[in-house]
Design an enzyme around this catalytic site. Sequence first.
Site, PDB file in Angstrom:
ATOM      1  N   VAL A 283     -16.039   2.573  54.049  1.00 30.60           N
ATOM      2  CA  VAL A 283     -15.288   1.870  53.011  1.00 30.60           C
ATOM      3  C   VAL A 283     -13.865   2.403  52.938  1.00 30.60           C
ATOM      4  O   VAL A 283     -12.893   1.662  52.780  1.00 30.60           O
ATOM      5  CB  VAL A 283     -15.993   2.045  51.656  1.00 30.60           C
ATOM      6  CG1 VAL A 283     -15.109   1.548  50.534  1.00 30.60           C
ATOM      7  CG2 VAL A 283     -17.315   1.323  51.664  1.00 30.60           C
ATOM      8  N   ALA A 284     -13.761   3.745  53.086  1.00 30.48           N
ATOM      9  CA  ALA A 284     -12.446   4.365  52.926  1.00 30.48           C
ATOM     10  C   ALA A 284     -11.497   3.954  54.028  1.00 30.48           C
ATOM     11  O   ALA A 284     -10.313   3.805  53.811  1.00 30.48           O
ATOM     12  CB  ALA A 284     -12.594   5.871  52.910  1.00 30.48           C
ATOM     13  N   ASP A 330      26.934 -22.948  65.239  1.00 29.73           N
ATOM     14  CA  ASP A 330      27.880 -24.054  65.417  1.00 29.73           C
ATOM     15  C   ASP A 330      29.107 -23.771  64.566  1.00 29.73           C
ATOM     16  O   ASP A 330      29.058 -22.923  63.681  1.00 29.73           O
ATOM     17  CB  ASP A 330      27.284 -25.354  64.873  1.00 29.73           C
ATOM     18  CG  ASP A 330      26.182 -25.888  65.753  1.00 29.73           C
ATOM     19  OD1 ASP A 330      25.949 -25.309  66.817  1.00 29.73           O
ATOM     20  OD2 ASP A 330      25.561 -26.884  65.346  1.00 29.73           O
ATOM     21  N   ASP A 574      19.762 -30.496  70.905  1.00 38.72           N
ATOM     22  CA  ASP A 574      19.731 -29.068  70.602  1.00 38.72           C
ATOM     23  C   ASP A 574      18.299 -28.539  70.597  1.00 38.72           C
ATOM     24  O   ASP A 574      18.082 -27.329  70.534  1.00 38.72           O
ATOM     25  CB  ASP A 574      20.367 -28.793  69.228  1.00 38.72           C
ATOM     26  CG  ASP A 574      21.880 -28.872  69.285  1.00 38.72           C
ATOM     27  OD1 ASP A 574      22.415 -28.677  70.389  1.00 38.72           O
ATOM     28  OD2 ASP A 574      22.507 -29.136  68.255  1.00 38.72           O
ATOM     29  N   GLU A 639      -8.569   9.575  51.893  1.00 39.70           N
ATOM     30  CA  GLU A 639      -9.979   9.468  51.494  1.00 39.70           C
ATOM     31  C   GLU A 639     -10.896   9.914  52.631  1.00 39.70           C
ATOM     32  O   GLU A 639     -11.860  10.664  52.419  1.00 39.70           O
ATOM     33  CB  GLU A 639     -10.288   8.018  51.092  1.00 39.70           C
ATOM     34  CG  GLU A 639      -9.599   7.630  49.787  1.00 39.70           C
ATOM     35  CD  GLU A 639      -9.352   6.127  49.659  1.00 39.70           C
ATOM     36  OE1 GLU A 639      -9.976   5.348  50.403  1.00 39.70           O
ATOM     37  OE2 GLU A 639      -8.514   5.735  48.817  1.00 39.70           O
TER      38      GLU A 639
HETATM   39  P1  ATP Z   1      29.587 -28.214  66.415  1.00 33.75           P
HETATM   40  O1  ATP Z   1      28.963 -28.104  67.754  1.00 33.75           O
HETATM   41  O2  ATP Z   1      30.273 -26.976  65.974  1.00 33.75           O
HETATM   42  O3  ATP Z   1      28.728 -28.825  65.367  1.00 33.75           O
HETATM   43  P2  ATP Z   1      31.098 -30.584  66.857  1.00 33.75           P
HETATM   44  O4  ATP Z   1      30.649 -31.420  65.725  1.00 33.75           O
HETATM   45  O5  ATP Z   1      32.548 -30.602  67.185  1.00 33.75           O
HETATM   46  O6  ATP Z   1      30.850 -29.111  66.653  1.00 33.75           O
HETATM   47  P3  ATP Z   1      29.885 -32.444  68.584  1.00 33.75           P
HETATM   48  O7  ATP Z   1      29.252 -33.172  67.484  1.00 33.75           O
HETATM   49  O8  ATP Z   1      29.153 -32.248  69.866  1.00 33.75           O
HETATM   50  O9  ATP Z   1      30.313 -31.026  68.142  1.00 33.75           O
HETATM   51  O10 ATP Z   1      31.260 -33.175  68.887  1.00 33.75           O
HETATM   52  C1  ATP Z   1      32.010 -32.912  70.050  1.00 33.75           C
HETATM   53  C2  ATP Z   1      33.280 -33.714  70.033  1.00 33.75           C
HETATM   54  O11 ATP Z   1      32.980 -35.100  70.031  1.00 33.75           O
HETATM   55  C3  ATP Z   1      34.139 -33.492  68.805  1.00 33.75           C
HETATM   56  O12 ATP Z   1      35.028 -32.442  68.987  1.00 33.75           O
HETATM   57  C4  ATP Z   1      34.867 -34.797  68.666  1.00 33.75           C
HETATM   58  O13 ATP Z   1      36.001 -34.800  69.476  1.00 33.75           O
HETATM   59  C5  ATP Z   1      33.881 -35.795  69.195  1.00 33.75           C
HETATM   60  N1  ATP Z   1      33.134 -36.441  68.110  1.00 33.75           N
HETATM   61  C6  ATP Z   1      32.443 -35.860  67.135  1.00 33.75           C
HETATM   62  N2  ATP Z   1      31.878 -36.758  66.330  1.00 33.75           N
HETATM   63  C7  ATP Z   1      32.201 -37.959  66.816  1.00 33.75           C
HETATM   64  C8  ATP Z   1      31.913 -39.299  66.441  1.00 33.75           C
HETATM   65  N3  ATP Z   1      31.154 -39.582  65.391  1.00 33.75           N
HETATM   66  N4  ATP Z   1      32.430 -40.281  67.176  1.00 33.75           N
HETATM   67  C9  ATP Z   1      33.178 -40.011  68.240  1.00 33.75           C
HETATM   68  N5  ATP Z   1      33.487 -38.794  68.652  1.00 33.75           N
HETATM   69  C10 ATP Z   1      33.016 -37.760  67.964  1.00 33.75           C
END
Ligand code: ATP
Length: 838
Positions: A283-284, A330, A574, A639
Amino acid sequence: MTDLSRSHILTSLGTSPDGLHDAEVLAARTQHGWNEIPMKKPSLLALFLSQFKSTMVMILLGAVVVSLAMPYLTSHTEGNETLNAFIILAIVILNAAFGFAQEWRAGNAIASLRKLSGPEARVRRNGTVSMIAARELVPGDLVQLEAGDRISADAVLTVASSLDIDESSLTGESVPVSKKAEERVSTSDRSFLPSMVYAGTLVTRGFGEAVVSETGLKTQIGHITSMVMQSESPETPLQRDLRIVGHRIGLVVLGLSVFIFIVGLLLNRDPIEMFFVAISLAVAAVPEGLPAVVTICLAIGVTRMSKRNALVRKLDAVETLGSVTVIAADKTGTMTENRMTATNVWTIPGVTEEELLQAAASCSRAELPDIGDPTEIALLRAAGDRGISRIAIDEEEVPFTSEEKYMVTVHTANGVKVRYAKGAVEVMMRVAKSSDPLITETNANYTSEGLRVLGVAADTGSGMRLLGLIAMMDPPRAEVRVAIEKAESAGIRTFMITGDHPATAYSIADRVGLTSDGVLTGADLDRLSDAELTQKLETVSVFARVRPEHKVRILSLLQKNGHIAAMTGDGVNDAPALRQAHVGVAMGKVGTDTARESSSIVLTDDNYATIVSAVEEGRRIYDNIRRFILFLMRSNVGEVLTVACSMLLLLPLPLLPLHILWVNLVTDSLPALALAMEPGSPHLMKRKPRSSSSGIFTGEWSLLLLAGAFNAVLCLVLFISALHAHADLTTARTVALTALILFQFCLAYSVRTRRFSLLEHPFANPWLIVSILFSVGLHAALLASPFAAVMHLTFLPFSQWLTITLWTLVTFLVFECCKVLFYRLRSSHDIRLGLTSF
Ligand code: ATP
């Protein structure tokens, strides 16, 4: 599909282009219920019965049976075996009830957190788009689908633009299927149609709009999952290790008990007494409660983490957080606020700002005020401020992805077809086949100020032409600078890994105090060999214009070099990095369902600083689990040594099984639990991360034995002197037991720190002090009550309490000095090993 046939489909499915209205939602909910597949919770009875499954309880129940059978087996009995049996039984049931309550509470805490991080759906109701919890969907709801979404109900598509769905969870087929809207809706068989999307599947690309047709158990996945799903938390590595350690100790002790029993018989000692010795030892020493203890500590911890905006999806992350050595985060939204405002609009000569803004706002899926990508919301606002309205999207020709970094949409303006595109400037220059140095220069000026820049282009029939640039400001989060410093002093390096422009990234890194020897871009990474990149990782902390696969590469190299990495992510792509990281951290606000599901932790505020507080909390929880376990083990060793030494010294048994049960299952329980509430040590974020190879007991065995030895010497000395003074075994046992209990309370206090515990924030954990006082009161009450006799104990006068307390305190002080000396001697060794120090 024409607007007419779309609205025909909508009507045939009981909805309209504005979506359902509140009253219709309510009616549908009454008819169809919530959109969920019920989770099977273990029944309360099963949970209670599971408390009896442990080896220790089995031993105890065996002891109950033998005690009950004793009068029939031998005439040589003390006459109170039956009573003993019932007391043991009562204590076992009490303990099971305690364990049951704790586990039930822990389970509930974890389950409610799961709900918080559950999936959401983007739905149009009453004419406006909003995000709702997926369980609130009803048939007839008009949902919008984007890359990264986990679809939450079966639905008929009314719009499908480059829409690809991964249906592997339903069909096992890993290649995504492309979907398209059809004009006719199948009313009978709705399984696996290209014009439908199904709950549980994932949008890998494109955009879609669909009308929910089935929810909950009526969905295809609902049929498959045989009505119920098991909600299980897999064992964490720590729980598994402890279960194995527990088993091993159990086996050793059982062997020891049998051995002592046989030796005792050979020495002609009373078999009944020997039987009790064997039971007492077992038990201990069997530390059965350890894995459960970890669950309780983790549950307390995850609740605290959720209050600090970190939702834990996988319990083992809490353990791992404590040993994290790098945080790869990010930039956008994590280090910055993700509150973007368009600050500069620059146009090519001959293009008006209005034209540019109309193109930018139209090439977007976001909805004001705040649904969708913050970059697009900023563009919509900038356009809205100048009274420019967007043109509806007919088709999404190239959906935005972090790999492509641009998007193209098709529209009809005044009867003419027009294509709009926007994206990273260098990508847009390629798409529009432009090499205008003015654009490059303007872009460089904006990015060096930390602005995010998008290029915007249009094609009215004569090919894509760049219209200009829009620069956006996304301020760094105020708390990030302090958090980065805190991480650094805790031995944790921070990396910024972003898809944004290198100059923007570097400028923001500079503003949040992240030092880096320049910036490496995705293109640089492609050029560097693994060995070269590993070397660069020593000094470079900012990576820009990376694609998701670069994240995986950086992560692999860091891991190869022994780092324990926490990595953030939000997009569909991602997922591999999030899964590969030791702690995958998803963004709760802007993250996709895919990212969330691949992660161990979801940040509800997307904030880098939250990761650092989660690390701090992880370290605290691990420390507390360690405290808790070391306390229980030090007590148990005390114990075992007391009982074993009494045998060697040919003394009567100083502690009966009942007494050990009383200590282990009653008086020690509350102080042990209180240790789980220990606040974080002020040194928590000033020490290096815990080495992942060091276990709970690493470097602790000698002190474990020392504490046990002090405990045994104290009990036996007091037991022998009481025997001499009173010649009464019951009084001597009461003295020994009381000393044991008091010394163990001192051990609970001592295990809080490696320093001198009486000086180290003595009142920092009021729970511990209250629980110790309560347990002392409980023991005193037992001795003063009629139950004392039943337990083979007796009342102790105040003077005797005083003597025991004094001796206990003296022993404890000597032990504390030895402990501090021991840790001092070890500290240089520990620093080398990266061991935890409280
Ligand atoms: P993180 O990776 O830090 O979140 P982020 O948002 O810049 O950064 P992404 O979303 O991959 O990374 O965007 C990469 C690039 O694509 C941006 O730097 C921008 O130039 C372009 N981008 C981001 N959002 C849009 C969008 N909605 N439409 C068109 N181009 C975009």
